[in-house]
Write an enzyme that holds these catalytic residues in place. Structure first.
Site, PDB file in Angstrom:
ATOM      1  N   ASN A 159       0.862  -1.188   0.000  1.00  0.00           N
ATOM      2  CA  ASN A 159       0.000   0.000   0.000  1.00  0.00           C
ATOM      3  C   ASN A 159       0.898   1.238   0.000  1.00  0.00           C
ATOM      4  O   ASN A 159       1.507   1.555   1.011  1.00  0.00           O
ATOM      5  CB  ASN A 159      -0.890  -0.042   1.256  1.00  0.00           C
ATOM      6  CG  ASN A 159      -1.752   1.199   1.396  1.00  0.00           C
ATOM      7  OD1 ASN A 159      -1.790   2.050   0.506  1.00  0.00           O
ATOM      8  ND2 ASN A 159      -2.447   1.306   2.518  1.00  0.00           N
ATOM      9  N   HIS A 195      -9.545   1.069   5.215  1.00  0.00           N
ATOM     10  CA  HIS A 195      -8.258   1.286   5.894  1.00  0.00           C
ATOM     11  C   HIS A 195      -8.472   2.226   7.081  1.00  0.00           C
ATOM     12  O   HIS A 195      -9.271   3.157   7.013  1.00  0.00           O
ATOM     13  CB  HIS A 195      -7.242   1.882   4.919  1.00  0.00           C
ATOM     14  CG  HIS A 195      -5.849   1.836   5.449  1.00  0.00           C
ATOM     15  ND1 HIS A 195      -5.398   2.719   6.402  1.00  0.00           N
ATOM     16  CD2 HIS A 195      -4.823   0.985   5.207  1.00  0.00           C
ATOM     17  CE1 HIS A 195      -4.138   2.414   6.705  1.00  0.00           C
ATOM     18  NE2 HIS A 195      -3.763   1.366   5.992  1.00  0.00           N
ATOM     19  N   GLY A 198       2.810   2.373  10.774  1.00  0.00           N
ATOM     20  CA  GLY A 198       3.760   3.469  10.604  1.00  0.00           C
ATOM     21  C   GLY A 198       4.515   3.843  11.862  1.00  0.00           C
ATOM     22  O   GLY A 198       5.147   4.901  11.910  1.00  0.00           O
TER      23      GLY A 198
HETATM   24  P1  13P Z   1       3.193   0.462   7.620  1.00  0.00           P
HETATM   25  O1  13P Z   1       3.713  -0.831   7.009  1.00  0.00           O
HETATM   26  O2  13P Z   1       3.899   1.671   7.084  1.00  0.00           O
HETATM   27  O3  13P Z   1       3.126   0.379   9.098  1.00  0.00           O
HETATM   28  O4  13P Z   1       1.687   0.614   7.098  1.00  0.00           O
HETATM   29  C1  13P Z   1       0.815  -0.451   7.216  1.00  0.00           C
HETATM   30  C2  13P Z   1      -0.435  -0.144   6.495  1.00  0.00           C
HETATM   31  O5  13P Z   1      -1.213   0.680   6.914  1.00  0.00           O
HETATM   32  C3  13P Z   1      -0.689  -0.847   5.224  1.00  0.00           C
HETATM   33  O6  13P Z   1      -1.978  -0.652   4.773  1.00  0.00           O
END
Ligand code: 13P
Length: 265
Positions: free
Chosen positions: A12, A97, A175
Site C-alpha cells: 500500500n 483502511h 507506521g
Molecule cells: P506500515 O507498514 O507503514 O506500518 O503501514 C501499514 C499499512 O497501513 C498498510 O496498509
C-alpha cells in the site's frame, strides 16, 4: 501460512510517490519479483498513477490494486472514483483502511457499500480491520474487530465471503515501527476466521493478512503463522529491496509448508 491457501503480499503506497517515482518503483518490482511465484503480489499506488503503472506491470506477475473506491456506483460525487472505473485496471481494492476510517470519517455503512461494489465489478476487496491502542489496552481488541467484521460483511453470500481478503492492521502498529507480536497477530487472525465462519462460509478458505510495521526483517515471523496468509505492507513497500525481500520470504515459507504437507501425505 497453510498449503492450499495462496499467500498475498500487498504493498500500500498510500499518498506517496511522484509520477517518476511511481514508475521507477513499479519497474523495480517487475525486475526484482519473478513471474512464476506461488505467492500473489499486488501493489496499490495512488489513483492517479494506476493507469501508467498498469502499463509497467503488463506481462508481469504483479497485480494492481487501488487504495479505495467510492461508496456509490456513479453520480454527482466530486473527486470520487467508482469501482467500475477501477475494474479494467485493478484486481484488488483496499476497503476500510484505518486512515480512512479515522482521518476521513469513513463509517461502517460506506465500508459495506464499497465492499459490495468491489465484488460487483469482479475485483477482490482487501478489508482492513484493527483496534486502536486504547481499545487494546482496555482488552477490547477482539470485540472491536468482531464488530467491524460484522458491520462490513453481514449479508454477503458465502461465495463472496470465501473470496475476500481481510487485513488485520492494529492502528497502533501502523507506521510506528512497533508491530504486533506474531502471536498476537495469529490470535486475531484466528478470531477473524471464526467470525467469518459464523457469518456463513468456511473460514478455512479465507485469506487473512497482517499489516502494521512489516519489514524485510520481521515479515517471516508473521508469515510463518498458520492463520496468517500474507502481509499488507505500507512504508516498506516503497523500497524495492525491502518489498521484494518480503515476497521472497513468503515464497520460501510457502514452498517449505507445501513440501512438508507433501511429505506428511
Ligand atoms: P506500515 O507498514 O507503514 O506500518 O503501514 C501499514 C499499512 O497501513 C498498510 O496498509
Amino acid at each position: 501460512m497453510r498449503p492450499g491457501r495462496r499467500p498475498l503480499i500487498a504493498g500500500n503506497w498510500k499518498m506517496h510517490t511522484s509520477y517518476e517515482e511511481a514508475l521507477a518503483l513499479a519497474r523495480g518490482c517487475v525486475e526484482r519479483i519473478p513471474a512464476s511465484l506461488a505467492v500473489d503480489v499486488a501493489i496499490h499506488p495512488p489513483f492517479i498513477w494506476l493507469v501508467p503503472v498498469s502499463k509497467v506491470l503488463e506481462g508481469s506477475a504483479i497485480a494492481l490494486g487501488a487504495q479505495n473506491c467510492a461508496a456509490r456506483e456513479d453520480g454527482p460525487l466530486t473527486g470520487e472514483v467508482s469501482a467500475h472505473m477501477l475494474a479494467p485496471f485493478c484486481r484488488y481494492v483496499i476497503v476500510g483502511h484505518s486512515e480512512r476510517r479515522l482521518l476521513l470519517h469513513e463509517d461502517d455503512a460506506a465500508i459495506a457499500a464499497k465492499l459490495r461494489l468491489v465484488f460487483d465489478h469482479g475485483m477482490t476487496p482487501i478489508l482492513c480491520v484493527g483496534e486502536q491502542l486504547a481499545q487494546r489496552e482496555a482488552g477490547q481488541a477482539g470485540e472491536v474487530v468482531t464488530q467491524q467484521l460484522r458491520a462490513a460483511l453481514d449479508g454477503l453470500t458465502p461465495d463472496r465471503l470465501a473470496r475476500l481478503v481481510i487485513a488485520y492492521e492494529p492502528v497502533w502498529a501502523i507506521g510506528t515501527g512497533v508491530p504486533a507480536t506474531p502471536a498476537d497477530a495469529e490470535a486475531m487472525a484466528q478470531l477473524i476466521r471464526a467470525v467469518v465462519a459464523e457469518l456463513g462460509t468456511d473460514g478455512a478458505a479465507l485469506r487473512v493478512l497482517y499489516g502494521g510495521s512489516v519489514n524485510a526483517t520481521n515479515a517471516a515471523g508473521f508469515l510463518a503463522m498458520p492463520a496468517i496468509d500474507g502481509a499488507l505492507v505500507g512504508g516498506a513497500s516503497l523500497d524495492v529491496e525491502q518489498f521484494s525481500a518480503i515476497v521472497q520470504a513468503a515464497e520460501a515459507l510457502y514452498q517449505q509448508a507445501a513440501d512438508q504437507a507433501t511429505m506428511e501425505a
